[in-house]
Enzyme design. Structure first.
Site, PDB file in Angstrom:
ATOM      1  N   LYS A 128     -46.616  21.450-105.279  1.00  0.00           N
ATOM      2  CA  LYS A 128     -47.299  22.678-104.853  1.00  0.00           C
ATOM      3  C   LYS A 128     -48.269  22.352-103.716  1.00  0.00           C
ATOM      4  O   LYS A 128     -48.530  21.172-103.431  1.00  0.00           O
ATOM      5  CB  LYS A 128     -48.019  23.315-106.036  1.00  0.00           C
ATOM      6  CG  LYS A 128     -49.055  22.442-106.689  1.00  0.00           C
ATOM      7  CD  LYS A 128     -49.591  23.085-107.959  1.00  0.00           C
ATOM      8  CE  LYS A 128     -50.501  22.138-108.693  1.00  0.00           C
ATOM      9  NZ  LYS A 128     -51.673  22.743-109.260  1.00  0.00           N
ATOM     10  N   ARG A 148     -57.674  28.334-119.222  1.00  0.00           N
ATOM     11  CA  ARG A 148     -57.389  28.813-117.874  1.00  0.00           C
ATOM     12  C   ARG A 148     -56.145  29.685-117.947  1.00  0.00           C
ATOM     13  O   ARG A 148     -56.177  30.850-117.610  1.00  0.00           O
ATOM     14  CB  ARG A 148     -57.177  27.588-116.967  1.00  0.00           C
ATOM     15  CG  ARG A 148     -57.073  27.865-115.513  1.00  0.00           C
ATOM     16  CD  ARG A 148     -56.946  26.594-114.715  1.00  0.00           C
ATOM     17  NE  ARG A 148     -55.672  25.908-114.897  1.00  0.00           N
ATOM     18  CZ  ARG A 148     -55.259  24.872-114.173  1.00  0.00           C
ATOM     19  NH1 ARG A 148     -56.034  24.374-113.230  1.00  0.00           N
ATOM     20  NH2 ARG A 148     -54.090  24.321-114.390  1.00  0.00           N
ATOM     21  N   TYR A 198     -74.553  17.298 -83.699  1.00  0.00           N
ATOM     22  CA  TYR A 198     -75.187  18.579 -84.008  1.00  0.00           C
ATOM     23  C   TYR A 198     -76.360  18.391 -84.956  1.00  0.00           C
ATOM     24  O   TYR A 198     -76.288  17.611 -85.909  1.00  0.00           O
ATOM     25  CB  TYR A 198     -74.180  19.508 -84.685  1.00  0.00           C
ATOM     26  CG  TYR A 198     -73.177  20.127 -83.741  1.00  0.00           C
ATOM     27  CD1 TYR A 198     -73.596  20.936 -82.681  1.00  0.00           C
ATOM     28  CD2 TYR A 198     -71.819  19.920 -83.919  1.00  0.00           C
ATOM     29  CE1 TYR A 198     -72.679  21.518 -81.822  1.00  0.00           C
ATOM     30  CE2 TYR A 198     -70.889  20.504 -83.078  1.00  0.00           C
ATOM     31  CZ  TYR A 198     -71.328  21.301 -82.020  1.00  0.00           C
ATOM     32  OH  TYR A 198     -70.411  21.866 -81.189  1.00  0.00           O
ATOM     33  N   MET A 214     -66.096  19.975 -85.208  1.00  0.00           N
ATOM     34  CA  MET A 214     -64.777  20.561 -85.461  1.00  0.00           C
ATOM     35  C   MET A 214     -63.649  19.610 -85.034  1.00  0.00           C
ATOM     36  O   MET A 214     -62.630  19.481 -85.713  1.00  0.00           O
ATOM     37  CB  MET A 214     -64.635  21.892 -84.720  1.00  0.00           C
ATOM     38  CG  MET A 214     -63.394  22.660 -85.090  1.00  0.00           C
ATOM     39  SD  MET A 214     -63.161  24.142 -84.089  1.00  0.00           S
ATOM     40  CE  MET A 214     -64.582  25.111 -84.521  1.00  0.00           C
TER      41      MET A 214
HETATM   42  C1  LIG Z   1     -49.823  22.799-114.713  1.00  0.00           C
HETATM   43  C2  LIG Z   1     -49.962  21.573-113.879  1.00  0.00           C
HETATM   44  N1  LIG Z   1     -49.233  20.492-114.178  1.00  0.00           N
HETATM   45  C3  LIG Z   1     -49.330  19.354-113.450  1.00  0.00           C
HETATM   46  C4  LIG Z   1     -50.185  19.259-112.381  1.00  0.00           C
HETATM   47  C5  LIG Z   1     -50.289  17.957-111.609  1.00  0.00           C
HETATM   48  O1  LIG Z   1     -51.556  17.408-111.819  1.00  0.00           O
HETATM   49  P1  LIG Z   1     -51.988  16.031-111.112  1.00  0.00           P
HETATM   50  O2  LIG Z   1     -51.932  16.289-109.669  1.00  0.00           O
HETATM   51  O3  LIG Z   1     -53.370  15.810-111.611  1.00  0.00           O
HETATM   52  O4  LIG Z   1     -51.010  15.021-111.561  1.00  0.00           O
HETATM   53  C6  LIG Z   1     -50.966  20.351-112.042  1.00  0.00           C
HETATM   54  C7  LIG Z   1     -51.916  20.256-110.902  1.00  0.00           C
HETATM   55  O5  LIG Z   1     -52.939  20.823-110.815  1.00  0.00           O
HETATM   56  C8  LIG Z   1     -50.858  21.543-112.810  1.00  0.00           C
HETATM   57  O6  LIG Z   1     -51.593  22.628-112.515  1.00  0.00           O
END
Ligand SMILES: Cc1ncc(COP(=O)(O)O)c(C=O)c1O
Length: 361
Positions: free
Chosen positions: A35, A131, A256, A304
């Site tokens: 992701k 969550r 800056y 920047m």
């Molecule tokens: C549901 C879930 N699984 C796995 C992961 C992977 O976690 P990590 O990057 O700490 O291995 C994440 C990342 O946030 C997650 O949200």
């Protein structure tokens, strides 16, 4: 010469880290979490590099899954937050994306949908992160409803996510694991618990599926040394070059807001990298960079497009010398700690401006 800022992405290191994840839990399947543009590394090239090493990829949203499918990734892709609408359920069915079921609304949406092919689902249980996920006592009934629906096919995986696995002294991971095993006691189903920290640091959390993210990119999930985490190889090396040099007198300030003042005759190197490239604005004076492999302190405020470095003790530095901001020889975890953040944030917030250059593919 074009602007020298770039992020080198070492695909061999990525594959090595993935093989390490696989080898820590050889009887499990690895879902590579890609992701957020593979934590800033480029989801499509990363997924292509891992496609033969992992049976599935994990993403946060359907756009990320579609990007991978359109790029020719054929592995199953899992939506870790499930579907956000009925349209997404239809797309998931067509594209063979599996869906997390993180609450009763998503469960009902899946049961009431009219998918073109049956859905693959994972039930996410909230064991203490608070969550996402169903309450542990909702698991068995939810599982039965989904398992007996014609809308759902294949194994239903039961998953949870840890809040504190990166802290090896914290027994909350064991508490979450106990809650999970008790909740799933009656069900003979595949399970998925471990993120990177769980997989490396908490062997009991290794299960049918592990879901490593950050470790694939070579960043340890821990803030203290760990023999397996310390075997990871950095995948991204964020580099640029010296574009100017000047000598300043004691009492002169740099950058800056004039936050840093020279206490001795000082040679300042200006480096073409800044917060517009993803270097953290809040990195304080003293944060290390590598110039020709030697550590030197960044001084003054991050701009920047530029930073300034005290190279007084490195008289051989010249314009165009290579500068490493993090990566090989300087861990992103160290820079994140200097800037009061975590490697996850530095990596995922890398904008497109610094081109990703893929090596060892
Ligand atoms: C549901 C879930 N699984 C796995 C992961 C992977 O976690 P990590 O990057 O700490 O291995 C994440 C990342 O946030 C997650 O949200």
């Amino acid at each position: 010469m074009s602007r020298p800022a770039k992020a080198l992405i070492d695909l061999e290191a990525l594959r090595y880290n993935c093989q390490l994840a696989n080898s820590l839990s050889p009887n499990s399947q690895t879902m590579a979490v890609v992701k957020a543009n593979a934590y800033g590394h480029g989801a499509v090239p990363v997924a292509h590099a891992l496609t033969d090493l992992v049976p599935a990829f994990g993403v946060a949203c359907i756009e990320e899954a579609i990007e991978l499918r359109e790029a020719g990734i054929e592995n199953p892709i899992h939506l870790l937050e499930g579907a956000f609408s009925n349209d997404e359920i239809s797309i998931a069915a067509e594209q063979h994306f599996s869906l997390a079921v993180v609450n009763q609304e998503q469960k009902r949406a899946n049961l009431n949908a009219n998918p073109s092919t049956p859905l693959r689902v994972w039930i996410c249980v909230d064991t203490g992160m608070h969550r996402l996920g169903l309450a542990p006592d909702e698991l068995t009934s939810t599982y039965r409803e989904l398992a007996t629906s014609n809308n759902v096919a294949g194994d239903i995986v039961v998953a949870t996510h840890f809040a504190c696995a990166d802290d090896l002294e914290n027994d909350f991971t064991a508490i979450q694991l106990t809650r999970m095993t008790q909740a799933a006691d009656e069900l003979q189903v595949p399970k998925s618990f471990a993120n990177s920290a769980g997989l490396i640091g908490w062997p009991d959390t290794r299960a049918d599926w592990n879901r490593p993210g950050i470790m694939l990119y070579g960043s340890s999930p821990f803030s203290t040394p760990h023999p397996d985490a310390d075997r990871l190889l950095p995948v991204m090396t964020f580099t640029s070059a010296v574009i100017a040099l000047r000598d300043i007198q004691p009492g002169e300030t740099v950058g800056y807001a004039a936050t840093w003042k020279a206490e001795r005759p000082t040679r300042i190197a200006t480096v073409a990298i800044g917060y517009g490239d993803g270097y953290p604005l809040h990195a304080p004076s003293g944060t290390p960079v590598l110039i020709n492999g030697q550590r030197c302190p960044m001084v003054g405020r991050v701009s920047m497009d530029m930073i300034t470095v005290d190279v007084t003790d490195l008289p051989s530095v010249t314009i165009e010398d290579e500068v490493t901001l993090w990566g090989a020889g300087l861990s992103v975890n160290e820079i994140a700690a200097c800037a009061g953040t975590v490697s996850y944030e530095l990596l995922t917030r890398m904008p497109r401006r610094a081109p990703r250059v893929y090596i060892n593919g």
